[in-house]
Scaffold this motif. Structure first.
Motif, PDB file in Angstrom:
ATOM      1  N   LEU A 152       0.849  -1.186   0.000  1.00  0.00           N
ATOM      2  CA  LEU A 152       0.000   0.000   0.000  1.00  0.00           C
ATOM      3  C   LEU A 152       0.885   1.236   0.000  1.00  0.00           C
ATOM      4  O   LEU A 152       1.756   1.386   0.860  1.00  0.00           O
ATOM      5  N   PHE A 155      -3.651   6.330   0.417  1.00  0.00           N
ATOM      6  CA  PHE A 155      -5.082   6.276   0.142  1.00  0.00           C
ATOM      7  C   PHE A 155      -5.701   7.633   0.435  1.00  0.00           C
ATOM      8  O   PHE A 155      -5.168   8.439   1.208  1.00  0.00           O
ATOM      9  N   GLN A 157      -9.698   9.225   1.259  1.00  0.00           N
ATOM     10  CA  GLN A 157     -11.080   8.864   1.566  1.00  0.00           C
ATOM     11  C   GLN A 157     -12.062   9.864   0.978  1.00  0.00           C
ATOM     12  O   GLN A 157     -11.807  11.070   0.948  1.00  0.00           O
ATOM     13  N   VAL A 162     -13.026   4.684  -0.723  1.00  0.00           N
ATOM     14  CA  VAL A 162     -11.610   4.977  -0.468  1.00  0.00           C
ATOM     15  C   VAL A 162     -10.844   4.647  -1.753  1.00  0.00           C
ATOM     16  O   VAL A 162     -11.060   3.586  -2.352  1.00  0.00           O
ATOM     17  N   ALA A 164      -7.349   3.663  -2.893  1.00  0.00           N
ATOM     18  CA  ALA A 164      -6.084   3.157  -2.357  1.00  0.00           C
ATOM     19  C   ALA A 164      -5.114   2.918  -3.501  1.00  0.00           C
ATOM     20  O   ALA A 164      -5.465   2.286  -4.506  1.00  0.00           O
ATOM     21  N   THR A 174      -4.655   2.082  -8.852  1.00  0.00           N
ATOM     22  CA  THR A 174      -5.611   2.573  -7.866  1.00  0.00           C
ATOM     23  C   THR A 174      -6.739   1.567  -7.692  1.00  0.00           C
ATOM     24  O   THR A 174      -7.310   1.084  -8.676  1.00  0.00           O
ATOM     25  N   VAL A 180     -11.282  -0.071   3.778  1.00  0.00           N
ATOM     26  CA  VAL A 180      -9.907  -0.557   3.884  1.00  0.00           C
ATOM     27  C   VAL A 180      -9.673  -0.960   5.332  1.00  0.00           C
ATOM     28  O   VAL A 180     -10.065  -0.243   6.258  1.00  0.00           O
ATOM     29  N   VAL A 190      -1.060   1.785   7.176  1.00  0.00           N
ATOM     30  CA  VAL A 190      -2.419   2.313   7.302  1.00  0.00           C
ATOM     31  C   VAL A 190      -2.524   3.202   8.531  1.00  0.00           C
ATOM     32  O   VAL A 190      -3.061   4.313   8.465  1.00  0.00           O
ATOM     33  N   ARG A 193      -0.652   6.478   8.009  1.00  0.00           N
ATOM     34  CA  ARG A 193      -1.351   7.362   7.072  1.00  0.00           C
ATOM     35  C   ARG A 193      -2.562   8.028   7.717  1.00  0.00           C
ATOM     36  O   ARG A 193      -2.953   9.132   7.341  1.00  0.00           O
ATOM     37  N   VAL A 302     -11.803   3.534   7.038  1.00  0.00           N
ATOM     38  CA  VAL A 302     -10.549   2.794   7.209  1.00  0.00           C
ATOM     39  C   VAL A 302     -10.443   2.326   8.664  1.00  0.00           C
ATOM     40  O   VAL A 302     -10.630   3.108   9.602  1.00  0.00           O
TER      41      VAL A 302
END
Length: 543
Positions: A152, A155, A157, A162, A164, A174, A180, A190, A193, A302
């Protein structure tokens, strides 16, 4: 060199980042519930370190529901290998204490199963063997795809999806996802981020862990076979049997401010065994045991699960098993929203349910680690009556602290969601402990196991959606099935062949798809209001 991002978009209902036990369990659960999901894993090959070496009873129950428990039970240690835990001055030295536990063969033969609190007792299996079983099973399921060597990158939102960006072999593309889930470990991309930090204690102990092959060590251990040998030389250490023969994992604990870079794994092994043994080092990891829980488990669409959400010192495999529980909790909620029979607000309950469990597990595991790595008297190494007296005193201490750590039924069956907005009638509860749990149903708790007359567990007869368990066939359920039909909620009705008031004290129990009790009561219930509440459509609980 990385190529430019592709303009094409792949559409994925759920993107799972990470193919460890939590990510694979979630993906399998979603696929079996009819939700397409895509798993990306940055590593091209699985890690060679054994890591977790116990699958808890609750995890085995979850695997049983997913159809993979038998495969797991037959892997790991040989079926007849004892899962005893021994405590000794050194492997070749004096005995101090032991805990005898059943082998896989004993469990498969059902020895003493009438008294089990579960249809699936815990199983000693290294993550080395567990992950391939889960991955192979996952790859066979329709609607589930898994990419290794894909990471990953980032991403963004939006209100309804989402976007990603993932990268594989230098090419980016993408994925347009409804949701996610970051199951990507302690260094979670994740979580970073999302800007979510861990909170807790950053260093409890430091460790030097050596994965090794040694037929000679296997022959020494065969004199009195066990799964784990704790030794108390210069440092506290544990020798864990990985395959019941030549492969071993050696953990050595140090104070959090100790410089483990200066520690020689060869010397550490010699000190633990009490003699030199021929061996081949397969890997050495120097790491720090922590007690950390993420500030949040969700931002928008997420989510975090597993080590991305919590990490703590692995004194019993509790981190991996808590991640599997995370997956079981989140899986049914995502599926219910995807299929339209629960409101999106049902997802708000994930953090409300799982983060308190993570915090309480972290505290209990930290307390257990303090006891496990507490100072001990060097007199245990003395010869004669003085040494015997010191070892007897130490054994008494171990007898008080260790059995619950190796049979932590409280962590398997005592965790709960009594305060969840999706549970009606939940009461305030004491903090979760390793050993304590009730075998009497309560709102928010996992439904207690009993064996039925056909030798199935009551957990085996629950439906994939909600289940109305009826202990009195005289109580009408037409209002329940009619309400479920109007709302589009999958509801199975199961009658117990005989009353079990000691386990199920009410005429009706509404059980969620994750086998936790959502409500208990009798014929006076208002089914539509209850079903709306437990699926996130109504906020006002009925008591």
């Amino acid at each position: 060199m990385t190529k430019a991002t592709s303009n094409s978009e792949d559409r994925v209902p759920v993107l799972v980042v990470g193919a460890g036990p939590a990510g694979l369990t979630l993906a399998i659960d979603l696929a079996r519930r009819g939700v397409r999901c895509h798993v990306v894993e940055a590593a091209e090959e699985r890690a060679v370190n054994p890591r977790c070496n116990t699958t808890s009873a609750r995890s085995m129950e979850i695997f049983r529901r997913l159809g993979v428990a038998d495969d797991v039970r037959r892997a790991g240690l040989p079926e007849n290998h004892p899962t005893t835990i021994q405590y000794r001055t050194t492997l070749t030295g004096e005995k101090i204490f032991r805990i005898d536990l059943p082998s896989a063969r004993d469990v498969l033969d059902g020895e003493g199963k009438e008294d089990w609190p579960t249809p699936e007792p815990q199983h000693r299996i290294s993550q080395l063997y567990l992950e391939p079983i889960l991955e192979e099973y996952a790859r066979r399921l329709p609607g589930l795809t898994l990419e290794r060597g894909t990471r990953l990158v980032g991403f963004e939102q939006d209100d309804d999806h989402v976007e990603a960006v993932v990268e594989s072999a230098g090419e980016r593309r993408t994925l347009r996802c409804a949701y996610v889930v970051g199951c990507d470990g302690a260094h979670s991309t994740v979580r970073r981020r999302l800007g979510i930090r861990y909170e807790g204690v950053d260093a409890l102990q430091k460790f030097v862990s050596t994965y090794l092959r040694s037929p000679e060590l296997g022959r020494l251990a065969a004199r009195d076979r066990a799964w784990t040998y704790w030794t108390y030389g210069r440092r506290i250490s544990s020798l864990i049997a990985i395959d019941g023969d030549t492969r071993w994992l050696h953990h050595v604990a140090f104070a959090p401010d100790h410089d483990t870079e200066a520690e020689d794994p060869e010397k550490l092994l010699r000190e633990a065994v009490g003699a030199s043994v021929a061996h081949e080092v397969l890997g050495v990891v120097r790491w720090t045991g922590r007690r950390l829980v993420a500030q949040r488990y969700r931002t928008g669409r997420v989510f975090l699960a597993g080590d991305a959400a919590h990490i703590w010192i692995p004194v019993g495999g509790f981190g991996m098993n808590a991640g599997i529980q995370d997956a079981a909790a989140l899986g049914w909620m995502l599926a219910a929203v995807h299929h339209g029979w629960a409101a999106p607000e049902v997802l708000d309950a994930y953090e409300r349910e799982r983060r308190p469990v993570g915090e309480q597990f972290a505290a209990a595991v930290g307390a257990a680690a303090d006891k496990a790595f507490a100072e001990f008297s060097p007199d245990i190494h003395l010869p004669g009556p003085e040494g015997e007296r010191a070892r007897a005193e130490f054994a008494a201490r171990l007898a008080a602290s260790e059995p619950q750590r190796y049979s932590p039924d409280g962590f398997s069956f005592g965790y709960h969601y009594a305060d969840s907005p999706l549970v009606v009638g939940g009461e305030e509860q004491a903090a979760i402990t390793m050993g304590d749990h009730l075998r009497r149903a309560q709102p928010g708790f996992r439904l207690p196991h009993v064996w039925l007359e056909d030798e199935r567990s009551v957990l085996d007869v629950l439906g994939p959606g909600f289940t109305l368990l009826r202990t009195d066939p005289g109580v009408g359920v037409t209002s329940w099935t009619s309400a479920a039909d109007r709302l589009g909620i999958p509801l199975a009705v199961v009658d117990l062949p005989a009353p079990r008031p000691d386990h199920y004290p009410t005429e009706l129990l509404l059980v969620r798809p994750d086998q936790h009790v959502a409500w208990m009561g009798g014929p006076q219930a208002r089914p539509e209001e209850l079903l709306r509440t437990v699926t996130g459509r109504a906020a006002a609980p009925q008591r």
